[in-house]
Design a protein around this motif. Structure first.
Motif, PDB file in Angstrom:
ATOM      1  N   ALA A   1       0.844  -1.208   0.000  1.00 53.81           N
ATOM      2  CA  ALA A   1       0.000   0.000   0.000  1.00 53.81           C
ATOM      3  C   ALA A   1       0.876   1.254   0.000  1.00 53.81           C
ATOM      4  O   ALA A   1       0.585   2.228  -0.699  1.00 53.81           O
ATOM      5  N   GLU A   2       1.977   1.215   0.775  1.00 53.81           N
ATOM      6  CA  GLU A   2       2.888   2.369   0.813  1.00 53.81           C
ATOM      7  C   GLU A   2       3.478   2.651  -0.560  1.00 53.81           C
ATOM      8  O   GLU A   2       3.643   3.801  -0.960  1.00 53.81           O
ATOM      9  N   ARG A   3       3.803   1.585  -1.282  1.00 50.17           N
ATOM     10  CA  ARG A   3       4.496   1.762  -2.561  1.00 50.17           C
ATOM     11  C   ARG A   3       3.567   1.912  -3.758  1.00 50.17           C
ATOM     12  O   ARG A   3       3.879   2.608  -4.715  1.00 50.17           O
ATOM     13  N   LEU A   4       2.430   1.218  -3.703  1.00 48.95           N
ATOM     14  CA  LEU A   4       1.566   1.192  -4.887  1.00 48.95           C
ATOM     15  C   LEU A   4       0.270   1.965  -4.699  1.00 48.95           C
ATOM     16  O   LEU A   4      -0.521   2.084  -5.626  1.00 48.95           O
ATOM     17  N   GLY A   5       0.048   2.462  -3.503  1.00 46.02           N
ATOM     18  CA  GLY A   5      -1.211   3.146  -3.216  1.00 46.02           C
ATOM     19  C   GLY A   5      -2.170   2.221  -2.497  1.00 46.02           C
ATOM     20  O   GLY A   5      -2.078   0.992  -2.640  1.00 46.02           O
ATOM     21  N   ALA A   6      -3.074   2.821  -1.711  1.00 45.71           N
ATOM     22  CA  ALA A   6      -3.949   2.054  -0.820  1.00 45.71           C
ATOM     23  C   ALA A   6      -4.793   1.020  -1.567  1.00 45.71           C
ATOM     24  O   ALA A   6      -5.117  -0.039  -1.042  1.00 45.71           O
ATOM     25  N   ASN A   7      -5.161   1.317  -2.801  1.00 47.12           N
ATOM     26  CA  ASN A   7      -6.032   0.381  -3.544  1.00 47.12           C
ATOM     27  C   ASN A   7      -5.248  -0.517  -4.486  1.00 47.12           C
ATOM     28  O   ASN A   7      -5.718  -0.850  -5.558  1.00 47.12           O
ATOM     29  N   PHE A   8      -4.073  -0.938  -4.071  1.00 45.03           N
ATOM     30  CA  PHE A   8      -3.214  -1.706  -4.980  1.00 45.03           C
ATOM     31  C   PHE A   8      -3.881  -3.015  -5.436  1.00 45.03           C
ATOM     32  O   PHE A   8      -4.754  -3.511  -4.823  1.00 45.03           O
TER      33      PHE A   8
END
Ligand code: UDP
Ligand code: MG
Length: 225
Positions: free
Chosen positions: A218-225
Motif C-alpha cells: 500500500a505504501e508503494r503502490l497506493g492504498a487500492n493496490f
C-alpha cells in the motif's frame, strides 16, 4: 548477423520462441511484481493470500516447470527433472517462455488487455531477469521475503512430509540454499539498487507476514493496490 553456431530449431509449437527486442506486454497495461525469497520463505503462501484479496494472477515458475515436466510430449521433461532435483536453475529460455505463455493464457481467459501478475520464484538468475524484462514485460516491483536458512529448512522438511516434491529433502535443500545465495541473491541486490525492492521479514506467522506485505504494498503502490 547470423549466429556463429546454428541453434537447434525447436519443432513448431515447441519452446523456445525466437529472441526479440520489444516486450510482448506493455507495463502500461500489464503490472508485473516479481516475488522472491529463499526456498521455503513463504512466497507461494503469501501469493495465494494476495490473489484472494487483491485479485492478482499468481504464476509460480516452479509450478510451471513441474507442469511442463509432466506434460506428455515435452522435450524438456528430463532436463527439468534433473535441474530441480539438484536445485539448479533451468536454462532461462524454457522458463521465460512458459511464463509468457501462461500470461497470454491468463489474459485470454479474462478477455482483457490489462492484467496484474505475481511472478513467484522468478527471476532467480540475472540472465532471466534481463531476458524477461526485454522480451516479455518490464517489472514494476520486487517483493522480497527475507528469512533465515534455519527457519526455511524447518519449513521445507515439514512440507516434504506431504508435498511429494523431489527437492524437499535434506540434500536438495542444501543445494537450493547454495543456488539461492550464489545466484539468486545477486538478482535481489540488482533490483535493490534500482530502488524496486519491497523487503518483508518472513519469519513470523503467515497472517502476520501478510499484514506486513499489505502495508508495504500500500505504501508503494497506493492504498487500492
Ligand atoms: N526453477 C528454475 N527456474 C526458475 C524457477 C524455478 O530452474 O525460474 C527450478 C529450480 O531448480 C528450483 C525449483 O525449480 O529449485 C523449485 O522452484 P520453486 O519456486 O517451486 O521452489 P520454492 O523456492 O518455492 O520452494
Ligand atoms: Mg514456491
Amino acid at each position: 548477423m547470423p549466429p556463429a553456431i546454428d541453434a537447434p530449431k525447436p519443432a513448431a509449437g515447441q519452446l523456445p520462441a525466437p529472441a526479440k527486442s520489444t516486450p510482448t506486454f506493455s507495463p502500461d497495461r500489464v503490472t508485473v511484481l516479481f516475488v522472491l525469497g529463499g526456498p521455503g520463505a513463504g512466497k507461494g503462501t503469501q501469493c495465494a493470500k494476495l490473489v484472494k484479496e487483491h485479485g492478482f494472477t499468481h504464476l509460480s515458475a516452479g509450478d510451471l516447470l513441474r507442469a511442463e515436466q509432466e506434460r506428455p510430449g515435452s522435450q524438456f521433461g528430463d532436463l527439468i527433472r534433473r535441474y530441480i532435483k539438484d536445485g539448479l536453475i533451468v536454462p532461462m529460455e524454457v522458463t521465460v517462455q512458459l511464463l509468457e505463455n501462461a500470461m497470454t493464457d491468463a489474459l485470454r481467459k479474462t478477455g482483457s488487455v490489462t492484467g496484474r501478475f505475481l511472478i513467484d520464484g522468478f527471476p532467480r538468475k540475472m540472465d532471466q531477469a534481463h531476458k524477461f524484462e526485454e522480451a516479455v514485460c518490464p517489472a514494476k516491483m520486487v517483493l522480497f521475503y527475507d528469512c533465515s536458512e534455519e527457519v526455511m529448512e524447518k519449513r521445507l522438511m515439514e512440507r516434504g512430509k506431504t508435498s511429494g516434491r523431489a527437492d524437499d529433502n535434506a540434500e536438495s535443500i542444501r543445494k537450493r540454499f547454495r543456488t539461492f545465495v550464489e545466484t539468486s541473491m545477486p538478482v535481489v541486490d540488482y533490483y535493490e539498487k534500482e530502488g524496486k525492492v519491497i523487503k518483508v521479514d518472513a519469519t513470523a506467522t503467515p497472517d502476520s507476514v501478510y499484514a506486513t506485505t499489505q502495508k508495504r504494498l500500500a505504501e508503494r503502490l497506493g492504498a487500492n493496490f
